[in-house]
Motif scaffolding. Sequence first.
Motif, PDB file in Angstrom:
ATOM      1  N   LYS A  83      77.477  41.876 -50.688  1.00  9.24           N
ATOM      2  CA  LYS A  83      78.661  41.654 -49.860  1.00  9.24           C
ATOM      3  C   LYS A  83      79.674  42.794 -49.984  1.00  9.24           C
ATOM      4  O   LYS A  83      80.378  43.112 -49.043  1.00  9.24           O
ATOM      5  CB  LYS A  83      79.314  40.325 -50.250  1.00  9.24           C
ATOM      6  N   CYS A 251      75.230  38.373 -59.364  1.00  8.44           N
ATOM      7  CA  CYS A 251      76.191  37.934 -58.354  1.00  8.44           C
ATOM      8  C   CYS A 251      76.089  38.820 -57.121  1.00  8.44           C
ATOM      9  O   CYS A 251      76.163  40.048 -57.233  1.00  8.44           O
ATOM     10  CB  CYS A 251      77.611  37.982 -58.926  1.00  8.44           C
ATOM     11  N   THR A 253      78.225  39.359 -54.941  1.00  7.27           N
ATOM     12  CA  THR A 253      79.526  39.942 -54.592  1.00  7.27           C
ATOM     13  C   THR A 253      79.946  41.046 -55.555  1.00  7.27           C
ATOM     14  O   THR A 253      80.262  42.162 -55.154  1.00  7.27           O
ATOM     15  CB  THR A 253      80.614  38.856 -54.575  1.00  7.27           C
ATOM     16  N   CYS A 269      83.786  36.518 -60.678  1.00  6.34           N
ATOM     17  CA  CYS A 269      84.566  36.448 -59.439  1.00  6.34           C
ATOM     18  C   CYS A 269      84.566  35.062 -58.797  1.00  6.34           C
ATOM     19  O   CYS A 269      85.298  34.817 -57.849  1.00  6.34           O
ATOM     20  CB  CYS A 269      84.049  37.479 -58.431  1.00  6.34           C
ATOM     21  N   SER A 271      82.160  33.651 -57.077  1.00  3.72           N
ATOM     22  CA  SER A 271      81.309  33.521 -55.886  1.00  3.72           C
ATOM     23  C   SER A 271      80.079  32.678 -56.192  1.00  3.72           C
ATOM     24  O   SER A 271      79.593  32.632 -57.337  1.00  3.72           O
ATOM     25  CB  SER A 271      80.855  34.906 -55.412  1.00  3.72           C
TER      26      SER A 271
END
Length: 274
Positions: A83, A251, A253, A269, A271
Motif C-alpha cells: 500500500k 504487514c 502497509t 501501524c 493495519s
Amino acid sequence: MEDLKKNQDWKSKLHEIIYEADTPEGKLFDVVLLVAIIASILLVMLESVESFDAKYHSFIDIGEWVITILFSIEYLLRIISIKKPTKYIFSFFGIIDFLSTVPKYLSFVMVGSHSLVALRALRLLRVFRILKLARYTGASEKLILAMKASKAKIAVFLFFVVIVCVILGTIMYMVEGAENGFTNIPKSIYWAIVTLTTVGFGDIAPQTPLGQLIASIIMILGYAIIAIPTGIVSSELTKSTLHEDINTQSCPTCLKDNHKKNSGFCYNCGSALN
C-alpha cells in the motif's frame, strides 16, 4: 466497486506470495529467488577468473542479464504489492534489492560496475524466511535482551582486560627491552592484547626465560577470560521470560514482520494483516 475489490484481492495475494513464507507459493517464490541470487553470485565469481571468462564470457554475460531482468521484475512487483511503496523502497531490503539490480545496467556507462552485483549476497538474508526460522525469532530477541541487560557487566569486564593488557605490556617492555622487539610500551601492549586473545601473530616473541614465563601466564589467562562474557550473557538468558510464537506475516502497509501467531492486525501501524 467489484473491480476495486478484485484489484485489492490480487495485490493481497501477490503480497502474500512475495513477502511471506507461510504458503506453498510463498516458499516456492523465495526458493526460486535464492537460487537466482546464488547463481548470480557464482557468475560474478567465475567472471573474475580470467581463464574461465575468456572461454565462457558470452554465456556468463547472458546469464547475468537474465537474472538481472528477473530481479528487476521482482523489484517492481514488490513495489506494486504494498500500500505504501516508499516503505519498501527506503527499507533495508529495498535499498539492497535496488543496489543489487542497478549495477548491470550501469555497466553500459561505467566499466567494471557490474562487479557490484556481489551485493546480492546480502539478499541471502531472506533465507531465514524460507527455512521457517521465524519461529526462532523469539529466541534471538531473548539473546538481544540478555546482551542489553549485561552490557554494564561486559563494559566493566572489557575495561578490566584493557588495564591488564596495559600492565602486562609495560612489564614485558621492562623485562624484554628493545633488543627483543619490545621497542616501546604501545607495541608491548599490542603484543599483550594479541597474546591474551590467544591469536598470537608471532611477529614479536619474548626471548628471556622470565618473559616466556609471563607470556605463558598471559596465554592461560586468555583461555580463562573467554568464558567470562559467555557466563555473563548465559546468566541473563536464564532470567529471560520471553516466550512468544512468531510467524512470517508481513504487514502490507508498513512491512513490519515478526507478528505473533494468529495476529489479525499489525503491532506497528494497526493495519489488517492478510
